[in-house]
Design a protein around this motif. Structure first.
Motif, PDB file in Angstrom:
ATOM      1  N   HIS A 282       0.832  -1.203   0.000  1.00 45.81           N
ATOM      2  CA  HIS A 282       0.000   0.000   0.000  1.00 45.81           C
ATOM      3  C   HIS A 282       0.870   1.259   0.000  1.00 45.81           C
ATOM      4  O   HIS A 282       0.739   2.129  -0.875  1.00 45.81           O
ATOM      5  N   HIS A 286       1.779   4.461  -2.837  1.00 43.97           N
ATOM      6  CA  HIS A 286       1.874   5.910  -2.623  1.00 43.97           C
ATOM      7  C   HIS A 286       3.268   6.399  -3.036  1.00 43.97           C
ATOM      8  O   HIS A 286       3.419   7.430  -3.684  1.00 43.97           O
ATOM      9  N   GLU A 312      -4.708   7.600  -3.276  1.00 44.96           N
ATOM     10  CA  GLU A 312      -5.181   6.328  -2.726  1.00 44.96           C
ATOM     11  C   GLU A 312      -5.389   5.293  -3.833  1.00 44.96           C
ATOM     12  O   GLU A 312      -5.225   4.096  -3.610  1.00 44.96           O
ATOM     13  N   SER A 315      -2.118   3.506  -4.216  1.00 45.40           N
ATOM     14  CA  SER A 315      -1.773   2.566  -3.152  1.00 45.40           C
ATOM     15  C   SER A 315      -2.658   1.323  -3.207  1.00 45.40           C
ATOM     16  O   SER A 315      -2.192   0.201  -3.058  1.00 45.40           O
TER      17      SER A 315
HETATM   18 ZN    ZN Z   1      -3.251   5.186   1.695  1.00 46.10          ZN
END
Ligand code: ZN
Length: 518
Positions: A282, A286, A312, A315
């Motif tokens: 995740h 980013h 987001e 990610s």
């Molecule tokens: Zn995040």
């Protein structure tokens, strides 16, 4: 073929002297912000506890100076002239984008009176402490006066920013700071059809007698080996360790000062390797977005992320579309013995895949699986929207929270600690933030479908450790645009269609139907 990215930072210059001057002055203020980001990272990862009080003063001073630079009259005048000088350029021209977006930021920063900024900052710093204590004791009445004050100050903030009085609502004035152009109507238009498809899928999963094998989630693995493996995986999918770091922290995050210095953190759990691996995937998503931004435009909108939801989306895409796929686990399983010896030798790639995709409704958002996660977000959106519009009184929050958990997830919330006191966002003064998590999840699925269409066999490549084609596609189609488009327009630009819940639902159904025999 997409040529390899250049990462050398030759600062780009604008075509007109007044545009250059405006952009350089605005970038100067950003420099302080990026300095503060490094101090913030240091505080979470390296700083001894004794440094806390002085660090708070250092950060407050930087924020004060940055704010005064970012709101100076001189900058306002220059941006005004620069807007005239760029008016005839195409809307997507870097000069026009930089001037327009710097102007957006300038307007936002100057619209809030200093007294309100200070009151919000001091209230949320006490409120966060009160919230942490209230959460420990599951004592909502203790937190209630602080939340009431935060809601009131946020209404004032929304009024300062303004919103479309004819078609919009006050919540829109808050969301715009996290997600430029986002309105409650837009969110509702995406969430309502999502819930209509998500709910029957969840009901079918809950009603199924077939349970996927989740035994790997209870298999202890050495923590240092986990960290080394997570670092290896994030490098293999494309994170450049010459331009970034990965450290440990209690709450994983990704920050840093610019595309050539990206700081990520992760955390690992002894009994569930997939938690740490998922969290690293995740944050790496980013980090890859940050590293993929245009190095020629560091500290300027053309070199900045569009919004929280697009951040987001990057990610989630690496965490879910890639990191929870069977081809990914086929590759990962082959590489595990180098890091863990035979510690997970008897688990197959299929068992890892199935453990990563178990669906289990629970009370806590941050522990939720890919399917139920969005329910947690929809509930929060409903609640904060109602608090801002005065349809919900803060004192009624726990009751309404528990009612919605029963309605969405079929759960009876046992206490406020595991209910309306679980998240830090509202105590930190952030209202209008939550929907970006689910918008990002949906953008991820829609971008990934498009990438698969553009590159047949993309997922088969994951099984051989071939992740670079996907990263190059994201670099070219998403990262390199900086803030050229608003999120919704970027989506149409990249995928040819507005954001829809359909790609995400196709992604979930393709996985869960065979797994749960539904
Ligand atoms: Zn995040």
């Amino acid at each position: 073929m997409i040529p390899p990215m250049s990462t050398t930072a030759t600062p780009a210059t604008a075509s007109h002297p007044v545009v250059t001057e405006a952009i350089e002055l605005a970038r100067d203020a950003r420099l302080l912000g990026s300095t503060a980001a490094i101090l913030g990272w240091d505080q979470e990862t390296m700083m001894p506890g004794g440094g806390l009080e002085h660090r708070a003063r250092q950060l407050a001073q930087l924020a004060r100076i940055e704010h005064s630079m970012a709101t100076s009259e001189r900058l306002g005048e220059l941006l005004e002239k620069a807007a005239e000088a760029t008016a005839s350029l195409p809307e997507t021209h870097p000069d026009r984008v930089n001037v327009r977006e710097f102007r957006r930021d300038y307007d936002k920063a100057t619209k809030l009176p200093a007294t309100l900024v200070e009151e919000l900052a001091s209230t949320s710093s006490i409120a966060q402490h009160e919230w942490a204590e209230a959460r420990k004791a599951s004592d909502f009445p203790r937190f209630r006066p602080w939340l009431e004050k935060i809601v009131r100050l946020n209404r004032e903030k929304a009024d300062c920013f303004g919103w479309d009085r004819a078609n919009g609502e006050r919540w829109d004035g808050l969301a715009d700071s996290y997600e430029p152009g986002c309105t409650a109507k837009y969110v509702e238009g995406v969430f309502v059809p999502l819930r209509k498809r998500l709910q029957p899928l969840l009901d079918a999963v809950k009603g199924s007698s077939r349970r996927p094998d989740g035994s790997f989630n209870d298999h202890p693995m050495d923590l240092d080996s986990q960290e080394r493996f997570a670092r290896f995986v994030s490098g293999a999918i494309g994170f450049d360790y010459q331009r970034g770091r990965l450290d440990r922290s209690t709450h994983p995050f990704c920050s840093g000062s610019h595309c050539n210095d990206v700081r990520m953190t992760s955390r690992y759990s002894k009994n569930c390797m997939l938690d740490g691996l998922g969290s690293t995937m995740h944050e790496t998503g980013h980090g890859l977005y940050e590293q993929g931004l245009d190095p020629n435009w560091i500290s300027a909108p053309m070199g900045e992320a569009v919004s929280l939801s697009i951040h987001e989306s990057q990610s989630r895409l690496w965490e879910n579309q890639v990191g929870r796929s069977l081809p990914f686990f086929r590759w990962a399983k082959q590489r595990m013995p180098e890091h863990f010896g035979n510690a997970a030798g008897h688990f197959s790639a299929e068992q890892l895949y199935s453990a990563a995709n178990v669906v289990e409704p629970g009370f806590i958002r941050v522990d939720a699986d890919e399917t139920t996660y969005n329910m947690h977000v929809m509930i929060r959106f409903e609640m904060e929207r109602a608090m801002i519009s005065r349809d919900l009184d803060v004192k009624d929050l726990p009751g309404e929270w528990n009612r919605l958990y029963k309605d969405y997830l079929g759960l009876v919330v046992p206490d406020d600690r595991r209910g309306c006191l679980q998240d830090v966002h509202w105590s930190g003064g952030m209202i209008g933030y939550f929907p970006t998590y689910t918008l990002g999840t949906l953008y991820a699925a829609q971008f990934f479908e498009k990438a698969k269409e553009a590159m047949p066999g993309l997922e088969d490549g994951f099984a051989k450790g071939e992740f670079r084609p996907l990263l190059a596609w994201l670099n070219a189609n998403i990262h390199r645009h900086g803030r050229r488009y608003l999120s919704a327009d970027l989506c149409t630009q990249v995928t040819g269609a507005p954001l829809s819940a359909d790609p995400f639902m196709r992604h979930l159904e393709a996985k869960l139907k065979p797994m749960y025999g539904i």
